[in-house]
Scaffold this active site. Structure first.
Site, short mmCIF file in Angstrom:
data_model
loop_
_atom_site.label_atom_id
_atom_site.label_comp_id
_atom_site.label_asym_id
_atom_site.label_seq_id
_atom_site.Cartn_x
_atom_site.Cartn_y
_atom_site.Cartn_z
N PRO A 126 39.55 36.06 28.52
CA PRO A 126 39.62 37.56 29.21
C PRO A 126 40.16 37.28 30.63
O PRO A 126 39.67 36.68 31.34
CB PRO A 126 38.17 38.16 29.12
CG PRO A 126 37.68 37.53 27.99
CD PRO A 126 38.03 36.04 27.88
N CYS A 127 40.78 38.38 31.06
CA CYS A 127 41.81 38.16 32.21
C CYS A 127 41.22 39.25 33.23
O CYS A 127 41.70 39.63 34.16
CB CYS A 127 43.20 38.51 32.13
SG CYS A 127 43.90 40.07 31.40
#
Length: 378
Positions: A126-127
């Protein structure tokens, strides 16, 4: 090359990684040996593309605990009410994924149970805590941010080694370019040192999909790691002929995508950016700048995003203004028309959901360039 290329995809999304390998080597040569994702829409999409014709034991289903690991919005776990209302609509796709080696919670993946002989292990963690649009809380170990889930990959790899399971020959990380910024330097340096302790050498890459034949300018960070044979980075870094938006346009477009109401607004002249994007700006339309942009289809387009203005890309089409259609956006990411139709056949994935998934995906053309530089025979 051995009989199969075995791929394990963590944070798999709809499976750009396996699709890129399939396009290079053919579907019969690629074997998925594991996937991890908790987002229902992504699992349904991945299942529709890859598991539709798989034989599976329809008496074997995820447990209630497994199901409560799922997410309907990619942010938080599902509720009992959601499952009771929607499970029957998605059950076949979830069951097929589960019976084909899909895990729904990266925190619960036991490295001792991960198969040996993995050719490539991909992880697009996840960013949210790295993106310039996010809160930038980082990826530090034990920080409990979404982006710190990268360390669950570290745990899995460590458990594989502790149980004498051969480590994947190659690792491929993908994330937003900001992962390499000074702000996150210490956390990412620590990650690379951890991989080095397992025997991996690594190389950081910042690549733009537009340099590899994609019709969009989409820069992403990659970390390529290997145990034995170094990839051929001359091949990976070799740029190809640029494409444009026009290359993915449909010949006939439904009138609902046209925005004739915008013709009343004055526009600036078209200007060419450094990214080879040619766009103009609607004047006095909205205060949100990116919502005002109209793109010239004879040039490269902007990065497709899961939401916001760049999930609603507007182009000039024979002096009219219109949105790119969902099937055009499918092509925009390197998928094909048949993939779009498979998404639609689920009855679960609406056009809005499909665009959201595509915006969270990885350019297939760029992945193809990376995979062509890897010797899967070693």
């Amino acid at each position: 090359m051995s009989r199969y290329i075995h791929i394990y995809e963590a944070f798999s999304g709809i499976g750009s990684q396996i699709r890129a390998l399939q396009k290079i080597f053919g579907k019969s040569k690629i074997k998925s040996v594991g996937c991890v994702d908790w987002f229902i829409d992504a699992i349904v999409g991945y299942s529709a593309l890859n598991f539709k014709n798989n034989k599976y034991d329809n008496t074997k289903s995820p447990t209630q605990e497994d199901l409560y690991s799922l997410s309907s919005d990619s942010k938080k776990p599902v509720t009992k009410q959601f499952l009771s209302k929607n499970l029957n609509k998605i059950k076949e796709y979830i069951d097929r994924a589960f019976c084909s080696g899909f895990s729904f919670d990266v925190n619960k993946v036991n490295g001792a149970c991960v198969p040996s002989g993995i050719s490539i292990f991909t992880y697009s963690f996840p960013c949210q805590d790295l993106s310039v649009q996010g809160k930038q809380r980082g990826l530090d170990k034990d920080s409990k941010t979404r982006s710190s889930l990268i360390w669950q990959i570290g745990r899995i790899l460590s458990e594989m080694k502790e149980n004498n399971i051969s480590l994947p020959k190659y690792l491929l990380m993908e994330n937003v370019p900001n992962v390499y910024s000074k702000k996150f330097k210490n956390g990412f340096d620590e990650w690379e040192k951890f991989l080095e302790s397992l025997g991996y050498k690594s190389k950081r890459l910042l690549l733009n999909a537009a340099d590899y034949g994609s019709p969009q300018s989409r820069q992403r960070a990659f970390l390529v790691s290997w145990l034995n044979r170094e990839p051929n980075f001359d091949i990976i870094l070799k740029k190809t002929k640029r494409s444009n938006i026009k290359s993915i346009l449909e010949s006939k477009v439904d009138e609902k995508y046209y925005l004739d109401n915008l013709l009343q607004y004055k526009r600036t002249d078209f200007k060419l950016t450094k990214s080879n994007i040619r766009k103009c700006t609607l004047l006095n339309y909205t205060k949100f700048n990116s919502e005002n942009y109209i793109y010239d289809p004879n040039y490269c387009g902007p990065t497709l995003t899961a939401s916001g203005a760049n999930s609603r890309i507007k182009i000039i089409d024979n002096e009219r203004i219109r949105y790119l259609t969902p099937i055009e956006l499918t092509r925009y990411m390197g998928f094909v028309d048949d993939d779009y139709h498979k998404f639609k056949e689920t009855k679960w994935l609406t056009d809005n959901k499909i665009v959201y998934l595509l915006g969270n995906s990885i350019s297939i053309e760029l992945l193809e360039a990376i995979f062509r530089g890897i010797d899967f025979n070693e």
